[in-house]
Design a protein around this motif. Structure first.
Motif, PDB file in Angstrom:
ATOM      1  N   GLY A  71      37.703  46.608  42.553  1.00  0.00           N
ATOM      2  CA  GLY A  71      38.322  45.352  42.979  1.00  0.00           C
ATOM      3  C   GLY A  71      37.685  44.807  44.239  1.00  0.00           C
ATOM      4  O   GLY A  71      37.570  43.600  44.432  1.00  0.00           O
ATOM      5  N   LEU A  72      37.260  45.719  45.110  1.00  0.00           N
ATOM      6  CA  LEU A  72      36.631  45.305  46.366  1.00  0.00           C
ATOM      7  C   LEU A  72      35.141  45.003  46.192  1.00  0.00           C
ATOM      8  O   LEU A  72      34.465  44.641  47.151  1.00  0.00           O
ATOM      9  CB  LEU A  72      36.795  46.415  47.412  1.00  0.00           C
ATOM     10  CG  LEU A  72      38.205  46.626  47.957  1.00  0.00           C
ATOM     11  CD1 LEU A  72      38.290  47.935  48.731  1.00  0.00           C
ATOM     12  CD2 LEU A  72      38.633  45.468  48.840  1.00  0.00           C
ATOM     13  N   GLY A  73      34.639  45.203  44.982  1.00  0.00           N
ATOM     14  CA  GLY A  73      33.218  44.960  44.740  1.00  0.00           C
ATOM     15  C   GLY A  73      32.336  46.101  45.210  1.00  0.00           C
ATOM     16  O   GLY A  73      31.137  45.930  45.396  1.00  0.00           O
TER      17      GLY A  73
ATOM     18  N   LEU B   2      34.865  40.255  49.838  1.00  0.00           N
ATOM     19  CA  LEU B   2      34.673  40.528  48.418  1.00  0.00           C
ATOM     20  C   LEU B   2      33.347  39.992  47.928  1.00  0.00           C
ATOM     21  O   LEU B   2      32.908  38.937  48.325  1.00  0.00           O
ATOM     22  CB  LEU B   2      35.769  39.823  47.611  1.00  0.00           C
ATOM     23  CG  LEU B   2      36.835  40.680  46.984  1.00  0.00           C
ATOM     24  CD1 LEU B   2      37.599  39.891  45.966  1.00  0.00           C
ATOM     25  CD2 LEU B   2      36.284  41.944  46.358  1.00  0.00           C
ATOM     26  N   LYS B   3      32.736  40.758  47.004  1.00  0.00           N
ATOM     27  CA  LYS B   3      31.533  40.233  46.385  1.00  0.00           C
ATOM     28  C   LYS B   3      31.938  39.328  45.227  1.00  0.00           C
ATOM     29  O   LYS B   3      31.399  38.285  45.013  1.00  0.00           O
ATOM     30  CB  LYS B   3      30.670  41.380  45.895  1.00  0.00           C
ATOM     31  CG  LYS B   3      29.963  42.091  47.038  1.00  0.00           C
ATOM     32  CD  LYS B   3      29.172  43.254  46.520  1.00  0.00           C
ATOM     33  CE  LYS B   3      28.512  44.013  47.679  1.00  0.00           C
ATOM     34  NZ  LYS B   3      27.940  45.274  47.255  1.00  0.00           N
ATOM     35  N   LYS B   4      32.920  39.841  44.442  1.00  0.00           N
ATOM     36  CA  LYS B   4      33.384  39.057  43.303  1.00  0.00           C
ATOM     37  C   LYS B   4      34.904  39.011  43.391  1.00  0.00           C
ATOM     38  O   LYS B   4      35.558  40.038  43.337  1.00  0.00           O
ATOM     39  CB  LYS B   4      32.967  39.723  42.004  1.00  0.00           C
ATOM     40  CG  LYS B   4      31.491  39.987  41.876  1.00  0.00           C
ATOM     41  CD  LYS B   4      31.248  41.039  40.807  1.00  0.00           C
ATOM     42  CE  LYS B   4      29.810  41.517  40.872  1.00  0.00           C
ATOM     43  NZ  LYS B   4      29.605  42.714  40.044  1.00  0.00           N
ATOM     44  N   TYR B   5      35.421  37.826  43.559  1.00  0.00           N
ATOM     45  CA  TYR B   5      36.864  37.700  43.695  1.00  0.00           C
ATOM     46  C   TYR B   5      37.360  36.927  42.479  1.00  0.00           C
ATOM     47  O   TYR B   5      37.541  35.732  42.495  1.00  0.00           O
ATOM     48  CB  TYR B   5      37.181  36.964  44.998  1.00  0.00           C
ATOM     49  CG  TYR B   5      38.641  36.911  45.352  1.00  0.00           C
ATOM     50  CD1 TYR B   5      39.255  38.014  45.935  1.00  0.00           C
ATOM     51  CD2 TYR B   5      39.401  35.784  45.113  1.00  0.00           C
ATOM     52  CE1 TYR B   5      40.601  37.970  46.275  1.00  0.00           C
ATOM     53  CE2 TYR B   5      40.742  35.730  45.445  1.00  0.00           C
ATOM     54  CZ  TYR B   5      41.327  36.821  46.023  1.00  0.00           C
ATOM     55  OH  TYR B   5      42.659  36.781  46.361  1.00  0.00           O
ATOM     56  N   ASP B   6      37.551  37.644  41.366  1.00  0.00           N
ATOM     57  CA  ASP B   6      38.007  36.981  40.162  1.00  0.00           C
ATOM     58  C   ASP B   6      39.173  37.766  39.578  1.00  0.00           C
ATOM     59  O   ASP B   6      39.603  38.779  40.126  1.00  0.00           O
ATOM     60  CB  ASP B   6      36.858  36.848  39.148  1.00  0.00           C
ATOM     61  CG  ASP B   6      36.234  38.206  38.827  1.00  0.00           C
ATOM     62  OD1 ASP B   6      36.907  39.240  39.024  1.00  0.00           O
ATOM     63  OD2 ASP B   6      35.089  38.236  38.376  1.00  0.00           O
ATOM     64  N   ALA B   7      39.678  37.279  38.435  1.00  0.00           N
ATOM     65  CA  ALA B   7      40.883  37.886  37.860  1.00  0.00           C
ATOM     66  C   ALA B   7      40.684  39.371  37.533  1.00  0.00           C
ATOM     67  O   ALA B   7      41.571  40.193  37.755  1.00  0.00           O
ATOM     68  CB  ALA B   7      41.266  37.114  36.597  1.00  0.00           C
ATOM     69  N   LYS B   8      39.519  39.672  37.029  1.00  0.00           N
ATOM     70  CA  LYS B   8      39.229  41.054  36.640  1.00  0.00           C
ATOM     71  C   LYS B   8      39.273  41.995  37.844  1.00  0.00           C
ATOM     72  O   LYS B   8      39.876  43.073  37.804  1.00  0.00           O
ATOM     73  CB  LYS B   8      37.831  41.077  35.998  1.00  0.00           C
ATOM     74  CG  LYS B   8      37.493  42.331  35.255  1.00  0.00           C
ATOM     75  CD  LYS B   8      36.131  42.127  34.596  1.00  0.00           C
ATOM     76  CE  LYS B   8      35.597  43.395  33.997  1.00  0.00           C
ATOM     77  NZ  LYS B   8      34.212  43.221  33.554  1.00  0.00           N
ATOM     78  N   LEU B  14      44.810  45.512  42.139  1.00  0.00           N
ATOM     79  CA  LEU B  14      46.272  45.629  42.177  1.00  0.00           C
ATOM     80  C   LEU B  14      46.753  46.857  41.404  1.00  0.00           C
ATOM     81  O   LEU B  14      47.666  47.559  41.843  1.00  0.00           O
ATOM     82  CB  LEU B  14      46.922  44.363  41.601  1.00  0.00           C
ATOM     83  CG  LEU B  14      46.701  43.087  42.413  1.00  0.00           C
ATOM     84  CD1 LEU B  14      47.378  41.907  41.743  1.00  0.00           C
ATOM     85  CD2 LEU B  14      47.194  43.240  43.845  1.00  0.00           C
ATOM     86  N   LYS B  15      46.124  47.088  40.266  1.00  0.00           N
ATOM     87  CA  LYS B  15      46.500  48.240  39.445  1.00  0.00           C
ATOM     88  C   LYS B  15      46.260  49.545  40.210  1.00  0.00           C
ATOM     89  O   LYS B  15      47.116  50.435  40.262  1.00  0.00           O
ATOM     90  CB  LYS B  15      45.670  48.212  38.149  1.00  0.00           C
ATOM     91  CG  LYS B  15      46.011  49.288  37.145  1.00  0.00           C
ATOM     92  CD  LYS B  15      45.095  49.156  35.917  1.00  0.00           C
ATOM     93  CE  LYS B  15      44.731  50.536  35.392  1.00  0.00           C
ATOM     94  NZ  LYS B  15      43.458  50.574  34.709  1.00  0.00           N
ATOM     95  N   TYR B  31      52.441  38.709  45.897  1.00  0.00           N
ATOM     96  CA  TYR B  31      51.780  38.542  47.189  1.00  0.00           C
ATOM     97  C   TYR B  31      50.374  37.969  46.998  1.00  0.00           C
ATOM     98  O   TYR B  31      49.953  37.047  47.709  1.00  0.00           O
ATOM     99  CB  TYR B  31      51.712  39.876  47.939  1.00  0.00           C
ATOM    100  CG  TYR B  31      51.062  39.735  49.284  1.00  0.00           C
ATOM    101  CD1 TYR B  31      51.803  39.359  50.407  1.00  0.00           C
ATOM    102  CD2 TYR B  31      49.687  39.924  49.446  1.00  0.00           C
ATOM    103  CE1 TYR B  31      51.199  39.187  51.639  1.00  0.00           C
ATOM    104  CE2 TYR B  31      49.076  39.746  50.669  1.00  0.00           C
ATOM    105  CZ  TYR B  31      49.840  39.386  51.762  1.00  0.00           C
ATOM    106  OH  TYR B  31      49.236  39.192  52.982  1.00  0.00           O
ATOM    107  N   ALA B  32      49.665  38.541  46.007  1.00  0.00           N
ATOM    108  CA  ALA B  32      48.276  38.117  45.760  1.00  0.00           C
ATOM    109  C   ALA B  32      48.195  36.653  45.347  1.00  0.00           C
ATOM    110  O   ALA B  32      47.221  35.964  45.655  1.00  0.00           O
ATOM    111  CB  ALA B  32      47.642  39.001  44.694  1.00  0.00           C
ATOM    112  N   ASN B  33      49.229  36.182  44.653  1.00  0.00           N
ATOM    113  CA  ASN B  33      49.238  34.787  44.211  1.00  0.00           C
ATOM    114  C   ASN B  33      49.416  33.817  45.367  1.00  0.00           C
ATOM    115  O   ASN B  33      49.005  32.662  45.305  1.00  0.00           O
ATOM    116  CB  ASN B  33      50.354  34.559  43.189  1.00  0.00           C
ATOM    117  CG  ASN B  33      49.995  35.169  41.848  1.00  0.00           C
ATOM    118  OD1 ASN B  33      48.829  35.358  41.539  1.00  0.00           O
ATOM    119  ND2 ASN B  33      51.006  35.500  41.063  1.00  0.00           N
TER     120      ASN B  33
END
Lengths: 88, 246
Positions: A71-73, B2-8, B14-15, B31-33
């Protein structure tokens, strides 16, 4: 004045100890993880968790860490992570 | 961050965090929303965790810092400090967990800003350390470095540079400038966060009058003032914050 090594194996021990504290692993599991990351590298270890001889409970916990790292890349994605393989 | 901040990535994060901390997924998702997702790690109190959850997040932060350092080492088998963010992450990994004493370090770099070696040049008590410029000079000449990055921790958690922090930087810049050794940055680490003098444009310029070798006592971190003097760092690119190479 003390000198720090460029590749410091105590850093691996520290990482294993932190994982152990995080999940309250017993010392045998911590030693095992420490040995795996020392020999294989921490990136390879997390990307190939399922290939190491760890019990299911430990693997699931470490997968959660990998999820956060991903998630953090900071870690690579794995195609089958968390998915179900359908052999039908 | 973040390098990639997407849904995945968000879902994965979060999981993992739910399993690690026991904080309900819906609470994390909500919170994330509404907020920057990564505030959860940097400011965990914003989601009102219990003591145990807070402890888990703290351990996770420490582990992530440790992982970053090892990843850097493994990827390149050498560490290149070519920008403030890189140096900040590197020293956070080393100094972030030290809460019982102040430690002053220097990373000595070659022409390509690769680390030749990193040394602890001083260790002090909780809020104070004495730095000996002569020792740093000897270490720098021993390894034939072309530049260096300084760093020390503030165990109390302050991210502000104290007047003594500014003074020690100015003295070392002034000592090394005539030797063509650039002091590129001074990183102050507080937990998992850092302050970079170069990033903030607070690196001092060399002054002959300041090139003295008396030991320097770093003061209490709470002596830091709000208004640090405005210095210009001539070794920093304006646009990308990367350091020039020789």
């Amino acid at each position: 004045m003390t000198q720090e090594r460029k590749i410091n194996h105590s850093q691996y021990q520290k990482a294993a100890a932190l994982l152990s504290q995080l999940f309250e692993f017993d010392s045998d599991i911590e030693k095992k993880i420490n040995a795996y990351i020392q020999h294989n590298g921490i990136c390879y270890f997390f990307e190939n968790l399922e290939d190491f001889e760890l019990d299911v409970d430990t693997t699931i916990k470490l997968q959660a860490v990998r999820d956060v790292l991903f998630g953090l890349g900071l870690a690579e994605d794995r195609p089958l992570r968390g998915g179900v393989v359908n052999n039908a | 961050m973040l390098k990639k901040y997407d849904a995945k990535h968000t879902e994965s994060f979060l999981k993992g965090l739910r399993i690690l901390t026991g904080i309900p997924y819906k609470k994390l998702e909500k919170y994330a929303n509404e907020n920057n997702l990564f505030n959860i790690l940097e400011h965990p109190n914003t989601i009102e965790p219990n003591q145990r959850q807070l402890q888990k997040i703290s351990l996770l932060n420490e582990f992530i810092a440790s992982y970053r350092l090892l990843k850097m080492q493994e990827e390149e088998n050498k560490i290149t400090l070519n920008a403030s963010t890189r140096a900040g992450e590197y020293f956070c990994s080393i100094l972030g967990g030290i809460k019982d004493k102040e430690k002053f370090m220097a990373a000595f770099l070659d022409n390509g800003n690769n680390i030749i070696e990193t040394r602890t040049v001083s260790e002090g008590s909780l809020g104070e350390a004495v730095v000996y410029p002569r020792n740093i000079l000897k270490a720098a000449l021993d390894c034939d470095c072309k530049s260096m990055v300084l760093a020390h921790n503030h165990p109390g958690g302050s991210l502000k540079a104290s007047p003594q922090d500014m003074d020690v930087t100015e003295r070392l810049v002034s000592i090394f400038k005539p030797l063509d050794i650039n002091v590129l940055d001074h990183i102050i680490v507080a937990g998992t966060r850092y302050y970079s003098m170069a990033e903030q444009g607070h690196m001092p310029i060399a002054s002959a009058a300041k090139a003295t070798y008396q030991p320097i006592a770093l003061g209490k971190e709470d002596a830091a003032k709000e208004d640090a003097p405005e210095y210009v760092n001539e070794a920093i690119h304006e646009e990308d914050g990367e350091w020039e190479m020789e």
